[in-house]
Design an enzyme around this catalytic site. Structure first.
Site, PDB file in Angstrom:
ATOM      1  N   ASP A 204      11.531   5.642  51.343  1.00 52.39           N
ATOM      2  CA  ASP A 204      11.345   4.276  50.870  1.00 52.39           C
ATOM      3  C   ASP A 204      11.432   3.352  52.086  1.00 52.39           C
ATOM      4  OD1 ASP A 204      14.052   3.953  51.409  1.00 52.39           O
ATOM      5  OD2 ASP A 204      14.607   3.324  49.389  1.00 52.39           O
TER       6      ASP A 204
ATOM      7  N   CYS B 125      15.943   7.836  51.968  1.00 48.02           N
ATOM      8  CA  CYS B 125      16.115   6.461  51.498  1.00 48.02           C
ATOM      9  C   CYS B 125      17.323   5.902  52.258  1.00 48.02           C
ATOM     10  CB  CYS B 125      16.258   6.381  49.975  1.00 48.02           C
ATOM     11  SG  CYS B 125      17.749   7.091  49.263  1.00 48.02           S
TER      12      CYS B 125
ATOM     13  N   THR C 299      20.615   5.672  51.451  1.00 44.95           N
ATOM     14  CA  THR C 299      21.771   6.576  51.408  1.00 44.95           C
ATOM     15  C   THR C 299      21.374   8.038  51.228  1.00 44.95           C
ATOM     16  OG1 THR C 299      21.867   6.343  49.015  1.00 44.95           O
ATOM     17  CG2 THR C 299      23.235   4.818  50.323  1.00 44.95           C
TER      18      THR C 299
ATOM     19  N   HIS D   8      22.385  29.386  50.871  1.00 44.82           N
ATOM     20  CA  HIS D   8      23.026  29.673  49.585  1.00 44.82           C
ATOM     21  C   HIS D   8      22.282  29.079  48.384  1.00 44.82           C
ATOM     22  CE1 HIS D   8      27.368  30.558  51.208  1.00 44.82           C
ATOM     23  NE2 HIS D   8      26.426  31.171  51.906  1.00 44.82           N
TER      24      HIS D   8
ATOM     25  N   HIS E  48      23.676  35.048  45.732  1.00 44.99           N
ATOM     26  CA  HIS E  48      23.240  33.652  45.560  1.00 44.99           C
ATOM     27  C   HIS E  48      22.025  33.529  44.650  1.00 44.99           C
ATOM     28  CE1 HIS E  48      26.088  32.726  48.659  1.00 44.99           C
ATOM     29  NE2 HIS E  48      25.504  33.584  49.470  1.00 44.99           N
TER      30      HIS E  48
HETATM   31  C1  RB5 Z   1      17.239   0.431  48.820  1.00 44.85           C
HETATM   32  O1  RB5 Z   1      17.826  -0.801  49.077  1.00 44.85           O
HETATM   33  C2  RB5 Z   1      18.322   1.464  48.548  1.00 44.85           C
HETATM   34  O2  RB5 Z   1      18.915   1.228  47.325  1.00 44.85           O
HETATM   35  C3  RB5 Z   1      17.730   2.857  48.600  1.00 44.85           C
HETATM   36  O3  RB5 Z   1      17.136   3.064  49.845  1.00 44.85           O
HETATM   37  C4  RB5 Z   1      18.694   4.015  48.427  1.00 44.85           C
HETATM   38  O4  RB5 Z   1      19.797   3.891  49.258  1.00 44.85           O
HETATM   39  C5  RB5 Z   1      19.064   4.340  47.035  1.00 44.85           C
HETATM   40  O5  RB5 Z   1      19.790   5.307  46.753  1.00 44.85           O
END
Ligand code: RB5
Length: 147
Positions: A8, A65, A67, A98, A133
């Site tokens: 993203d 993304c 996180t 695994h 596994h």
């Molecule tokens: C975008 O602002 C953020 O929410 C997205 O990149 C991600 O971290 C969502 O899990």
């Protein structure tokens, strides 16, 4: 190896670094975007790579993304996907050995570029160990039939 990658807006810069890194290593990269930091919804990006993996168009996927959480949750809703969010090299190795993971998820706001590249390299070096596994991974697949 054929690798599908998508991100993203939050993952754009890291995605570009990873694409370059993979190409330098000789991998064939299919880049499903995005191609700028304009805001998008990560489930749409997750689906592009998840679909490419389940259709066999690529052998492995990488999703990024902010996180890594949202994009991995979304990818794991697709039947046959085992997306692993890894922010350390050990977990990346275990995800392949695994869990027979088929998508690596990363959080661009969590780790730096150098660390991310080390994780990507470790992940792609490993393969599934099978054995004990295998039955566990099969049990994961059976959970998909419960809904
Ligand atoms: C975008 O602002 C953020 O929410 C997205 O990149 C991600 O971290 C969502 O899990």
């Amino acid at each position: 190896m054929k690798i599908g990658i998508a991100c993203d807006h939050a993952g754009y810069y890291l995605k570009e670094e990873i694409v370059r890194f993979l190409q330098e290593k000789g991998h064939e990269v299919r880049d499903y975007g995005v191609y700028s930091t304009e805001s998008v919804d990560y489930p749409d990006q997750a689906y592009l790579v998840a679909e490419a993996v389940t259709k066999g168009e690529v052998q492995q996927g990488i999703l990024i993304c902010g996180t890594g959480i949202g994009i991995s949750i979304a990818a794991n809703k697709v039947k046959g996907i085992r997306a692993a969010l890894c922010h350390d090299v050990f977990s990346a190795r275990m995800a392949r050995q695994h869990n027979d993971s088929n998508i690596l998820a990363l959080g661009a706001r969590v780790i730096g570029v150098g660390h991310a590249l080390a994780i990507v390299e470790a992940y792609l070096e490993e393969s599934f160990l099978g054995g004990r596994h295998l039955e566990r991974v099969k049990k994961i697949s059976r959970l998909e039939e419960l809904n």
